[in-house]
Design an enzyme around this catalytic site. Structure first.
Site, short mmCIF file in Angstrom:
data_model
loop_
_atom_site.label_atom_id
_atom_site.label_comp_id
_atom_site.label_asym_id
_atom_site.label_seq_id
_atom_site.Cartn_x
_atom_site.Cartn_y
_atom_site.Cartn_z
CD1 TRP A 180 1.36 -6.53 15.38
CD2 TRP A 180 1.82 -5.99 13.27
NE1 TRP A 180 0.41 -5.63 14.96
CE2 TRP A 180 0.68 -5.28 13.67
CE3 TRP A 180 2.31 -5.81 11.98
CZ2 TRP A 180 0.01 -4.40 12.81
CZ3 TRP A 180 1.65 -4.94 11.14
CH2 TRP A 180 0.52 -4.25 11.55
CB ALA A 227 -0.33 -22.27 5.79
CG HIS A 277 11.85 25.14 -6.33
ND1 HIS A 277 12.19 24.96 -7.65
CD2 HIS A 277 10.57 24.68 -6.21
CE1 HIS A 277 11.17 24.42 -8.30
NE2 HIS A 277 10.18 24.24 -7.44
CG LEU A 326 1.17 -7.13 -7.19
CD1 LEU A 326 0.86 -7.31 -8.67
CD2 LEU A 326 0.26 -6.06 -6.57
CB THR A 349 -3.16 -6.73 0.09
OG1 THR A 349 -2.01 -7.53 -0.21
CG2 THR A 349 -2.94 -6.01 1.40
CD GLU A 375 3.68 -2.05 3.37
OE1 GLU A 375 3.31 -2.36 4.50
OE2 GLU A 375 4.16 -0.92 3.09
CD GLU A 421 17.62 26.49 -5.85
OE1 GLU A 421 18.17 25.85 -6.75
OE2 GLU A 421 16.48 26.21 -5.42
NE ARG A 476 2.63 1.27 4.60
CZ ARG A 476 1.56 0.83 5.23
NH1 ARG A 476 0.74 1.69 5.81
NH2 ARG A 476 1.30 -0.46 5.28
#
Length: 371
Positions: free
Chosen positions: A175, A169, A52, A303, A201, A298, A54, A189
């Site tokens: 993109w 559609a 960690h 959904l 997807t 994503e 510290e 992400r």
């Protein structure tokens, strides 16, 4: 950012370096300084199972040949007080002879929750709490969510035209936004413990759903909502090394489940009364069993609509292109229709930045962070 102590500001900067690294542990930074302002050691939390912040800072002080006895440790989260994969950080600070600890905020983990501060004070260490608390909590919003709500912070990502179109559609969506926005999306992400998408997807795009456009030391888990276990065992998503694939289903298909498990997937049956995956139960399972802090949603409009309809989205991450795509296309989410404006989901703008020709907008469900 508010203006806490300069060394807390420095520690917050160090904590940000653990953004892609420390999950499921919180992102923590630590600076150890002498009374004259000399930095003796510094560091941030490493990968799970590693030291960690510290301990990293104490080791840095040893490497520099510095004596930390009587020094002040500035740390962005309460030093832990329990034995996990590493020892208690409060004990390490006590044994090193640190005279004072300035911490931003208490650790919400029930295994700590003030016990670190109590152990330090019992050992005669002066403890101050509060500087940089807002920033430290914000950096660890998912960790606080998991510890206090038992489920991850859910961030829904979308890329759209200015008239809200995310795909034509005919399904074309690559993109809508420019490369800078797409790279930034991969950075979001990378900071998540897990990325979630739906079977629609997977079947339509055969995506990798990994982090590619930014450097990262780890790949987030991939979660698939797949009621009927239709995920093909040959899907490309299984080709990403070093990550877990978790598939949640609502119907038993032993042969399909066996084939997916043979590819390394963890298959969990969580049906609701409508024969779909129980999404609230899924989030609780990700929080308690898997240890997911931030969940990056994503997915497609169906959904997304289910998550919104059930009140499970905490934050929206939207990339908006200077483009109009007209009617007959898909939006971010299919839900409604609503009968009154007052029935809409009220959001609060949290951040707005320009990325190349596009805008990145972060909006939170009003009051959702008040836990």
């Amino acid at each position: 950012m508010t203006d806490p102590h300069p060394f807390i500001t420095q520690a917050l900067g160090l904590a940000a370096q653990a953004l892609f690294l420390s999950n499921p542990n919180p992102r923590v930074g630590c600076v150890i300084a002498a009374g004259d302002g000399t930095v003796l050691g510094q560091g941030f939390t490493q990968q799970a199972g590693g030291p960690h912040a510290e301990v990293v800072a104490l080791r840095d002080a040893v490497a520099r040949g510095c004596d930390v006895r009587g020094a002040t440790a500035y740390v962005t989260l309460e030093p832990c007080a329990h034995q996990g994969r590493t020892g208690p950080c409060c004990d390490a600070l006590i044994q090193a002879g640190v005279g004072r600890v300035v911490a931003s905020i208490a650790d919400p983990n029930p295994l700590v929750a003030g016990q670190g501060f109590a152990r330090l004070r019992a050992a005669g260490v002066d403890v101050q709490v509060g500087p940089g608390a807002k920033e430290a909590r914000e950096l660890n919003i998912g960790f606080f969510s998991r510890m206090l709500r038992g489920m991850p912070w859910v961030r829904m990502k979308g890329a759209a035209s200015l008239d809200g179109v995310t795909a034509l559609a005919n399904g074309a969506s690559q993109w809508i936004t420019a490369p800078a926005a797409r790279a930034d999306g991969h950075a979001w992400r990378a900071r998540a413990c897990a990325v979630l998408t739906g079977i629609g997807t997977v079947l339509e795009d055969d995506p990798l759903m990994d982090v590619r456009e930014v450097a990262t030391p780890r790949q987030p888990h991939l979660v698939i909502v797949d009621s009927r276990l239709q995920t093909p065992p040959g899907a490309r998503l299984f080709d990403v090394p070093g990550r877990r694939v978790l598939i949640y289903a609502a119907h038993e298909h032993p042969e399909r489940a066996s084939a997916l498990r043979a590819r390394g997937a963890v298959v969990t049956l969580l049906p609701n009364a409508r024969g779909k995956v129980d999404l609230p139960a899924l989030l609780r399972d990700l929080g308690t069993r898997v240890g997911v802090n931030e969940l990056h949603l994503e997915a497609g409009h169906k959904l997304n609509g289910s998550f919104l309809r059930e009140g499970l989205v905490d934050e929206l991450l939207l990339y908006l292109a200077p483009l109009l795509l007209g009617s007959g296309a898909h939006g971010l989410a299919s839900w409604g229709p609503l009968q009154a404006l007052a029935d809409g989901l009220r959001l609060e703008f949290h951040d707005l930045q320009r990325l190349g020709p596009d805008l990145r907008l972060v909006a939170r469900v009003a009051g959702r962070a008040d836990f």
